[in-house]
Write an enzyme that holds these catalytic residues in place. Structure first.
Site, PDB file in Angstrom:
ATOM      1  N   ARG A 105     -16.658 -56.914   7.824  1.00 35.63           N
ATOM      2  CA  ARG A 105     -17.653 -57.922   7.475  1.00 35.63           C
ATOM      3  C   ARG A 105     -18.708 -58.018   8.570  1.00 35.63           C
ATOM      4  NH1 ARG A 105     -16.908 -64.217   6.093  1.00 35.63           N
ATOM      5  NH2 ARG A 105     -16.291 -64.274   8.260  1.00 35.63           N
ATOM      6  N   THR A 109     -24.840 -60.910   8.312  1.00 33.74           N
ATOM      7  CA  THR A 109     -25.135 -61.025   6.864  1.00 33.74           C
ATOM      8  C   THR A 109     -23.917 -61.510   6.078  1.00 33.74           C
ATOM      9  OG1 THR A 109     -24.391 -58.774   6.392  1.00 33.74           O
ATOM     10  CG2 THR A 109     -26.702 -59.042   7.050  1.00 33.74           C
ATOM     11  N   ASP A 201      -2.504 -64.530   7.357  1.00 33.61           N
ATOM     12  CA  ASP A 201      -3.210 -63.248   7.396  1.00 33.61           C
ATOM     13  C   ASP A 201      -2.213 -62.132   7.056  1.00 33.61           C
ATOM     14  OD1 ASP A 201      -5.918 -61.944   9.073  1.00 33.61           O
ATOM     15  OD2 ASP A 201      -4.209 -60.675   8.562  1.00 33.61           O
ATOM     16  N   ASP A 204      -1.925 -59.293   9.672  1.00 33.63           N
ATOM     17  CA  ASP A 204      -1.194 -59.701  10.881  1.00 33.63           C
ATOM     18  C   ASP A 204       0.295 -59.848  10.608  1.00 33.63           C
ATOM     19  OD1 ASP A 204      -3.359 -59.718  12.544  1.00 33.63           O
ATOM     20  OD2 ASP A 204      -3.800 -61.854  12.277  1.00 33.63           O
TER      21      ASP A 204
HETATM   22  N1  URA Z   1      -6.907 -62.303   3.927  1.00 32.59           N
HETATM   23  C1  URA Z   1      -5.679 -62.657   4.348  1.00 32.59           C
HETATM   24  O1  URA Z   1      -4.977 -61.865   4.975  1.00 32.59           O
HETATM   25  N2  URA Z   1      -5.237 -63.900   4.065  1.00 32.59           N
HETATM   26  C2  URA Z   1      -5.956 -64.777   3.363  1.00 32.59           C
HETATM   27  O2  URA Z   1      -5.475 -65.884   3.118  1.00 32.59           O
HETATM   28  C3  URA Z   1      -7.233 -64.397   2.923  1.00 32.59           C
HETATM   29  C4  URA Z   1      -7.691 -63.161   3.218  1.00 32.59           C
END
Ligand code: URA
Length: 210
Positions: A105, A109, A201, A204
């Site tokens: 990302r 922008t 995430d 992660d």
């Molecule tokens: N990406 C992720 O890993 N978790 C989310 O909640 C949203 C996007």
């Protein structure tokens, strides 16, 4: 697949998903659950694959037996979290061809920018299953599918673990021809684009990077 969104409400999927959501679940267990759940989701997304028959001989007799028709399907992982789903799906469909799409990302922008793209040849003749565990804003999923369509893909499905209503709506708007299969449709996105209740995430948690 007629439905734009399919939520797989199978008890095994829902049970495993609850274990994955729990913040106390370790990286090793999370990864194992992801592998198992991805196979159950793959089972659903491939349910209506076209079939043909071939003549074989069983020890008893000759028969026209069902086999998958057409070119080998293509799995496309949206990096990096897509790789966690990819492993399990590949165990179920070991002859699938595999592609990768890398997007980051742009902080100014906020738009997804491509940094890697490698897909199998003949995408126009294959069923293409794009995999990414979290359909959140939908920005990267929409961009990845734009790229797949530019490479000729015509028959695309999207496999994820969790979806937010915002992401589903964005996908439906941009790619109404791409059916989505997920284990759950969650409540919403928070102010930084995470799915709530979600599981945090996904990258992660599966790679132990935080
Ligand atoms: N990406 C992720 O890993 N978790 C989310 O909640 C949203 C996007």
């Amino acid at each position: 697949m007629a439905e734009h969104l399919t939520v797989v409400d199978h008890p095994l999927v829902q049970h495993k998903l609850t274990l994955m959501r729990d913040k106390g679940t370790s990286t090793a267990v999370f990864r194992q659950l992801l592998r198992e759940i991805s196979q159950l989701l793959a089972y659903e997304i491939t349910r209506a694959l076209p079939m043909t028959t071939k003549t074989i001989e069983t020890p008893m007799t000759e028969m026209d037996a069902p086999v998958l028709a057409g070119k080998k399907l293509a799995l496309v992982s949206i990096l990096r979290a897509g790789n966690g789903l990819l492993d399990g799906v590949l165990e179920l469909i070991p002859s699938a061809r595999v592609g990768f799409v890398g997007l980051y990302r742009d902080e100014e922008t906020l738009q997804p920018v491509q940094y890697y793209f490698k897909v199998p040849e003949g995408l126009d003749e294959r069923l293409v299953i794009a995999v990414d565990p979290m359909l959140a804003t939908g920005n990267s999923s929409v961009a990845a599918i734009d790229l797949l369509k530019k490479s000729g893909a015509k028959n695309i499905r999207f496999l994820c673990l969790l979806a937010a209503p915002e992401g589903v709506a964005r996908m439906k708007d941009a790619h109404p021809d791409v059916p989505i299969v997920t284990a759950a449709l969650d409540e919403k996105l928070n102010e930084i684009g995470y799915i709530v209740p979600g599981l945090g995430d996904a990258g992660d948690r599966m790679f132990g990077t935080k």
